[in-house]
Design a protein around this motif. Structure first.
Motif, PDB file in Angstrom:
ATOM      1  N   ASN A 108      -4.492  -1.241  -0.948  1.00  0.00           N
ATOM      2  CA  ASN A 108      -3.353  -1.928  -1.548  1.00  0.00           C
ATOM      3  C   ASN A 108      -3.238  -1.656  -3.042  1.00  0.00           C
ATOM      4  O   ASN A 108      -4.217  -1.778  -3.780  1.00  0.00           O
ATOM      5  CB  ASN A 108      -3.501  -3.441  -1.347  1.00  0.00           C
ATOM      6  N   ALA A 109      -2.031  -1.297  -3.490  1.00  0.00           N
ATOM      7  CA  ALA A 109      -1.756  -1.216  -4.929  1.00  0.00           C
ATOM      8  C   ALA A 109      -1.495  -2.630  -5.454  1.00  0.00           C
ATOM      9  O   ALA A 109      -1.841  -2.964  -6.587  1.00  0.00           O
ATOM     10  CB  ALA A 109      -0.554  -0.314  -5.192  1.00  0.00           C
ATOM     11  N   ILE A 110      -0.865  -3.450  -4.620  1.00  0.00           N
ATOM     12  CA  ILE A 110      -0.617  -4.872  -4.917  1.00  0.00           C
ATOM     13  C   ILE A 110      -1.188  -5.647  -3.743  1.00  0.00           C
ATOM     14  O   ILE A 110      -0.945  -5.296  -2.594  1.00  0.00           O
ATOM     15  CB  ILE A 110       0.901  -5.133  -4.987  1.00  0.00           C
ATOM     16  N   ALA A 139       0.871  -1.177   0.000  1.00  0.00           N
ATOM     17  CA  ALA A 139       0.000   0.000   0.000  1.00  0.00           C
ATOM     18  C   ALA A 139       0.907   1.226   0.000  1.00  0.00           C
ATOM     19  O   ALA A 139       1.805   1.333   0.824  1.00  0.00           O
ATOM     20  CB  ALA A 139      -0.888  -0.009   1.243  1.00  0.00           C
ATOM     21  N   TYR A 140       0.693   2.132  -0.973  1.00  0.00           N
ATOM     22  CA  TYR A 140       1.499   3.356  -1.005  1.00  0.00           C
ATOM     23  C   TYR A 140       1.033   4.320   0.090  1.00  0.00           C
ATOM     24  O   TYR A 140       1.799   5.079   0.641  1.00  0.00           O
ATOM     25  CB  TYR A 140       1.375   4.053  -2.355  1.00  0.00           C
ATOM     26  N   ASP A 141      -0.292   4.309   0.325  1.00  0.00           N
ATOM     27  CA  ASP A 141      -0.861   5.246   1.289  1.00  0.00           C
ATOM     28  C   ASP A 141      -2.116   4.585   1.869  1.00  0.00           C
ATOM     29  O   ASP A 141      -2.345   3.393   1.655  1.00  0.00           O
ATOM     30  CB  ASP A 141      -1.194   6.582   0.607  1.00  0.00           C
ATOM     31  N   ASP A 142      -2.958   5.354   2.532  1.00  0.00           N
ATOM     32  CA  ASP A 142      -4.112   4.723   3.180  1.00  0.00           C
ATOM     33  C   ASP A 142      -5.296   4.519   2.231  1.00  0.00           C
ATOM     34  O   ASP A 142      -6.403   4.211   2.653  1.00  0.00           O
ATOM     35  CB  ASP A 142      -4.526   5.492   4.450  1.00  0.00           C
ATOM     36  N   GLY A 200      -2.034  -6.769 -17.737  1.00  0.00           N
ATOM     37  CA  GLY A 200      -3.184  -6.204 -17.065  1.00  0.00           C
ATOM     38  C   GLY A 200      -3.324  -4.755 -17.470  1.00  0.00           C
ATOM     39  O   GLY A 200      -2.409  -4.181 -18.055  1.00  0.00           O
ATOM     40  N   PRO A 201      -4.476  -4.166 -17.161  1.00  0.00           N
ATOM     41  CA  PRO A 201      -4.737  -2.784 -17.571  1.00  0.00           C
ATOM     42  C   PRO A 201      -3.834  -1.803 -16.829  1.00  0.00           C
ATOM     43  O   PRO A 201      -3.248  -2.138 -15.800  1.00  0.00           O
ATOM     44  CB  PRO A 201      -6.205  -2.579 -17.186  1.00  0.00           C
ATOM     45  N   SER A 202      -3.770  -0.608 -17.366  1.00  0.00           N
ATOM     46  CA  SER A 202      -3.024   0.465 -16.724  1.00  0.00           C
ATOM     47  C   SER A 202      -3.516   0.644 -15.283  1.00  0.00           C
ATOM     48  O   SER A 202      -4.711   0.607 -15.032  1.00  0.00           O
ATOM     49  CB  SER A 202      -3.258   1.737 -17.546  1.00  0.00           C
ATOM     50  N   GLY A 203      -2.596   0.760 -14.360  1.00  0.00           N
ATOM     51  CA  GLY A 203      -2.968   0.978 -12.958  1.00  0.00           C
ATOM     52  C   GLY A 203      -3.158  -0.291 -12.147  1.00  0.00           C
ATOM     53  O   GLY A 203      -3.477  -0.235 -10.961  1.00  0.00           O
ATOM     54  N   CYS A 204      -2.937  -1.458 -12.770  1.00  0.00           N
ATOM     55  CA  CYS A 204      -3.180  -2.707 -12.036  1.00  0.00           C
ATOM     56  C   CYS A 204      -1.997  -3.080 -11.141  1.00  0.00           C
ATOM     57  O   CYS A 204      -2.079  -4.048 -10.382  1.00  0.00           O
ATOM     58  CB  CYS A 204      -3.518  -3.846 -12.988  1.00  0.00           C
ATOM     59  N   GLY A 205      -0.919  -2.326 -11.244  1.00  0.00           N
ATOM     60  CA  GLY A 205       0.187  -2.586 -10.327  1.00  0.00           C
ATOM     61  C   GLY A 205       1.408  -3.231 -10.962  1.00  0.00           C
ATOM     62  O   GLY A 205       2.284  -3.733 -10.258  1.00  0.00           O
ATOM     63  N   LYS A 206       1.512  -3.179 -12.293  1.00  0.00           N
ATOM     64  CA  LYS A 206       2.636  -3.836 -12.964  1.00  0.00           C
ATOM     65  C   LYS A 206       3.971  -3.193 -12.586  1.00  0.00           C
ATOM     66  O   LYS A 206       4.933  -3.886 -12.273  1.00  0.00           O
ATOM     67  CB  LYS A 206       2.438  -3.809 -14.487  1.00  0.00           C
ATOM     68  N   SER A 207       4.003  -1.860 -12.628  1.00  0.00           N
ATOM     69  CA  SER A 207       5.269  -1.185 -12.280  1.00  0.00           C
ATOM     70  C   SER A 207       5.606  -1.383 -10.812  1.00  0.00           C
ATOM     71  O   SER A 207       6.773  -1.547 -10.447  1.00  0.00           O
ATOM     72  CB  SER A 207       5.180   0.313 -12.567  1.00  0.00           C
ATOM     73  N   THR A 208       4.580  -1.375  -9.986  1.00  0.00           N
ATOM     74  CA  THR A 208       4.799  -1.617  -8.558  1.00  0.00           C
ATOM     75  C   THR A 208       5.395  -3.003  -8.354  1.00  0.00           C
ATOM     76  O   THR A 208       6.340  -3.182  -7.574  1.00  0.00           O
ATOM     77  CB  THR A 208       3.461  -1.494  -7.797  1.00  0.00           C
ATOM     78  N   PHE A 209       4.868  -3.975  -9.089  1.00  0.00           N
ATOM     79  CA  PHE A 209       5.391  -5.335  -9.008  1.00  0.00           C
ATOM     80  C   PHE A 209       6.879  -5.369  -9.376  1.00  0.00           C
ATOM     81  O   PHE A 209       7.692  -5.994  -8.689  1.00  0.00           O
ATOM     82  CB  PHE A 209       4.576  -6.255  -9.931  1.00  0.00           C
TER      83      PHE A 209
HETATM   84  P1  ADP Z   1       0.684  -0.105 -13.769  1.00  0.00           P
HETATM   85  O1  ADP Z   1       2.164  -0.145 -13.912  1.00  0.00           O
HETATM   86  O2  ADP Z   1       0.020  -1.416 -13.987  1.00  0.00           O
HETATM   87  O3  ADP Z   1       0.047   0.977 -14.592  1.00  0.00           O
HETATM   88  P2  ADP Z   1       1.244   0.967 -11.112  1.00  0.00           P
HETATM   89  O4  ADP Z   1       2.043  -0.054 -10.411  1.00  0.00           O
HETATM   90  O5  ADP Z   1       1.960   2.133 -11.679  1.00  0.00           O
HETATM   91  O6  ADP Z   1       0.354   0.261 -12.230  1.00  0.00           O
HETATM   92  O7  ADP Z   1       0.120   1.529 -10.126  1.00  0.00           O
HETATM   93  C1  ADP Z   1      -0.709   0.694  -9.329  1.00  0.00           C
HETATM   94  C2  ADP Z   1      -1.588   1.559  -8.437  1.00  0.00           C
HETATM   95  O8  ADP Z   1      -0.770   2.213  -7.455  1.00  0.00           O
HETATM   96  C3  ADP Z   1      -2.311   2.668  -9.182  1.00  0.00           C
HETATM   97  O9  ADP Z   1      -3.581   2.830  -8.580  1.00  0.00           O
HETATM   98  C4  ADP Z   1      -1.441   3.890  -8.954  1.00  0.00           C
HETATM   99  O10 ADP Z   1      -2.201   5.053  -9.002  1.00  0.00           O
HETATM  100  C5  ADP Z   1      -0.876   3.625  -7.578  1.00  0.00           C
HETATM  101  N1  ADP Z   1       0.500   4.177  -7.397  1.00  0.00           N
HETATM  102  C6  ADP Z   1       1.579   3.910  -8.158  1.00  0.00           C
HETATM  103  N2  ADP Z   1       2.666   4.553  -7.705  1.00  0.00           N
HETATM  104  C7  ADP Z   1       2.265   5.265  -6.623  1.00  0.00           C
HETATM  105  C8  ADP Z   1       2.919   6.133  -5.693  1.00  0.00           C
HETATM  106  N3  ADP Z   1       4.245   6.385  -5.806  1.00  0.00           N
HETATM  107  N4  ADP Z   1       2.178   6.677  -4.715  1.00  0.00           N
HETATM  108  C9  ADP Z   1       0.856   6.400  -4.595  1.00  0.00           C
HETATM  109  N5  ADP Z   1       0.185   5.599  -5.423  1.00  0.00           N
HETATM  110  C10 ADP Z   1       0.866   5.028  -6.433  1.00  0.00           C
END
Ligand code: ADP
Ligand code: ADP
Length: 232
Positions: A18-20, A12-15, A37-46
């Protein structure tokens, strides 16, 4: 045994939640996996979790049996933007990791000629043999991306992380590079983690495709792919 092991990982980035959420999977050495997965699904976070750029809020991640607690040094990376240094030639861009990563950086001056040989071999396999002295602005987008894949592989990483590496390319160039990447992988068998929103790309390249859903980012399906693939 697992090379990359995700044990019930959430972030979870914030409250806002969960992003993942609860990602629990093993990636084996030499496997080519894709996350779609679609944009925003958490791929970069992964990806950032895999490479230690973010720490999980819950669960744990191990790479090669060791908990990931700091940015990982055994991986090579390529992104949507090739990010080549504009003041360096293709050859010198590809050599860059060897100037930075241990143990090569301590050997760079002494072994430079040998390292240049490695770079030339890689550039040849991706069709850039004649472009080693060109600067990035003299190369097409596809050529820049080929060079960035060579740069990601020059230090012989065991893990290659690819974040939408072909996203900015036209369809023809993209499919050409799929074959190039697949050939490199078949020859060297490093482990690849690819994230992409392109289902065809995932199915063409990977042995195992994980499908993610958004809000929160979860793995909803795991599929093994067994297709005949054309060669470059
Ligand atoms: P993807 O790469 O699939 O587009 P991200 O991993 O970038 O997805 O984002 C997953 C979720 O986490 C999204 O809802 C995004 O808005 C949120 N998110 C990503 N980075 C941050 C961050 N640094 N702070 C807060 N929320 C974030
Ligand atoms: P860091 O912890 O900042 O990555 P290093 O562990 O690479 O730094 O370096 C610590 C010291 O050990 C440096 O002075 C470096 O020159 C030396 N060193 C580390 N690895 C090697 C190596 N493979 N060959 C020669 N010297 C090395």
């Amino acid at each position: 045994s697992a090379f990359v092991a995700f044990d019930h990982v959430s972030l979870a980035y914030d409250d806002s939640g969960n992003a993942i959420e609860d990602i629990d999977l093993d990636i084996h050495e030499g496997e080519f996996v894709a996350f779609v997965g679609p944009s925003g699904c958490g791929k970069s976070t992964f990806m950032k979790l895999c490479t230690g750029l973010h720490a999980p809020t819950a669960g744990s991640i191990k790479v090669d049996g060791v908990a990931v607690t700091e940015p990982l040094k055994i991986s090579g990376m390529a992104f949507q933007n090739a990010n080549l240094l504009p003041w360096r030639t293709t050859l010198d861009n590809v050599l860059l990791p060897l100037e930075i990563v241990k143990p090569y950086r301590h050997q760079f001056r002494k072994r430079r000629k040998e390292f240049e040989g490695w770079a030339r071999d890689l550039l040849k396999t991706v069709g850039l043999a004649d472009y080693e002295d060109q600067y990035p602005w003299q190369l097409s987008g596809g050529m820049q991306q080929r060079a960035s894949i060579c740069r990601a592989l020059i230090h012989q990483p065991r893990l290659l992380m690819l974040d939408e590496p072909f996203g900015a390319l036209d369809a023809f160039t993209r499919e050409e590079l799929w074959c190039v990447l697949r050939d490199l992988w078949e020859a060297q068998r490093f482990t690849v983690v690819l994230v992409t929103h392109d289902l065809r790309e995932a199915a063409f390249l990977a042995d195992t495709v994980y499908v993610m859903s958004s809000r929160p980012g979860r793995v909803v399906e795991r599929r093994e792919i067994d297709l005949p693939r054309p060669r470059a």
